[in-house]
Design an enzyme around this catalytic site. Structure first.
Site, PDB file in Angstrom:
ATOM      1  N   HIS A  72       0.848  -1.189   0.000  1.00 27.14           N
ATOM      2  CA  HIS A  72       0.000   0.000   0.000  1.00 27.14           C
ATOM      3  C   HIS A  72       0.887   1.243   0.000  1.00 27.14           C
ATOM      4  CE1 HIS A  72      -3.821  -2.103   1.806  1.00 27.14           C
ATOM      5  NE2 HIS A  72      -3.374  -2.665   0.697  1.00 27.14           N
ATOM      6  N   GLU A  74       1.019   3.773   1.918  1.00 24.22           N
ATOM      7  CA  GLU A  74       1.554   4.117   3.239  1.00 24.22           C
ATOM      8  C   GLU A  74       2.738   3.227   3.611  1.00 24.22           C
ATOM      9  OE1 GLU A  74      -1.591   3.378   2.395  1.00 24.22           O
ATOM     10  OE2 GLU A  74      -3.023   4.050   3.919  1.00 24.22           O
ATOM     11  N   CYS A 102      -6.031   1.605   5.893  1.00 19.15           N
ATOM     12  CA  CYS A 102      -6.688   0.342   6.252  1.00 19.15           C
ATOM     13  C   CYS A 102      -6.156  -0.137   7.617  1.00 19.15           C
ATOM     14  CB  CYS A 102      -6.404  -0.705   5.180  1.00 19.15           C
ATOM     15  SG  CYS A 102      -4.690  -1.279   5.169  1.00 19.15           S
ATOM     16  N   CYS A 105      -2.254  -0.656   7.587  1.00 18.67           N
ATOM     17  CA  CYS A 105      -1.491   0.597   7.553  1.00 18.67           C
ATOM     18  C   CYS A 105      -1.665   1.398   8.836  1.00 18.67           C
ATOM     19  CB  CYS A 105      -1.881   1.423   6.338  1.00 18.67           C
ATOM     20  SG  CYS A 105      -1.343   0.647   4.797  1.00 18.67           S
TER      21      CYS A 105
END
Ligand SMILES: [Zn+2]
Length: 169
Positions: A72, A74, A102, A105
């Site tokens: 992701h 992040e 999410c 993260c």
């Protein structure tokens, strides 16, 4: 004149630097979208009184390209920032991300001891810092991140909607 609703979050709470870094995150999100990945971008910035704000890491969503469900925006931005800082803790740093993080993260943001999280649009289905859970500033955890939301949210949401609309065609 009607009384203003003071409960509304004020966009003025964000600085010019905040806007600048969220624009960078949005540009990074577009890179992801152009590559066929869900358009989400993130940047990690360290506040430094003497040297000014320092960009430590940047990343965009890339799970398809990297065959990595954890890739992701992040995660990638935080890994790069920790490498740049040569420190596994990102104390005094702010993470700017175009979509609400999410569960994975949000956990990483807490583990990294990030000071502040600024996200643009909410993720009603998976968001783990406001929508579904409040992991980043939970009283159950020993580290709490300052969470601010809504900066350039319309731009981030428009980018995501356009991406999913194009995929449906
Ligand atoms: Zn995530």
């Amino acid at each position: 004149m009607a009384e203003p609703d003071l409960r509304l979050p004020s966009v003025n709470a964000f600085s010019e630097a905040d806007v600048h870094f969220m624009r960078l995150a949005l540009a990074e999100a577009r890179v992801a979208g152009d590559a066929g990945e869900v358009p989400v971008g993130a940047v990690v910035v360290k506040s430094n009184a003497e040297r000014g704000d320092e960009l430590l890491g940047i990343g965009h969503n890339a799970p398809i390209a990297l065959n990595d469900p954890s890739a992701h925006a992040e995660t990638l931005a935080i890994r790069r920032a920790a490498e740049t800082a040569r420190n596994y803790r990102l104390t005094g740093c702010t993470l700017y991300v175009t979509l609400e993080p999410c569960v994975m993260c949000a956990g990483l943001i807490v583990l990294a001891r990030m000071e502040r999280l600024v996200f643009a649009a909410r993720d009603i289905r998976f968001g783990a810092v406001r929508s579904k859970f409040t992991l980043a500033d939970s009283e159950l955890l020993n580290h709490r991140v300052v969470v601010q939301e809504g900066l350039l949210a319309a731009d981030a949401a428009a980018l995501l909607s356009a991406f999913f609309e194009a995929r449906r065609d």
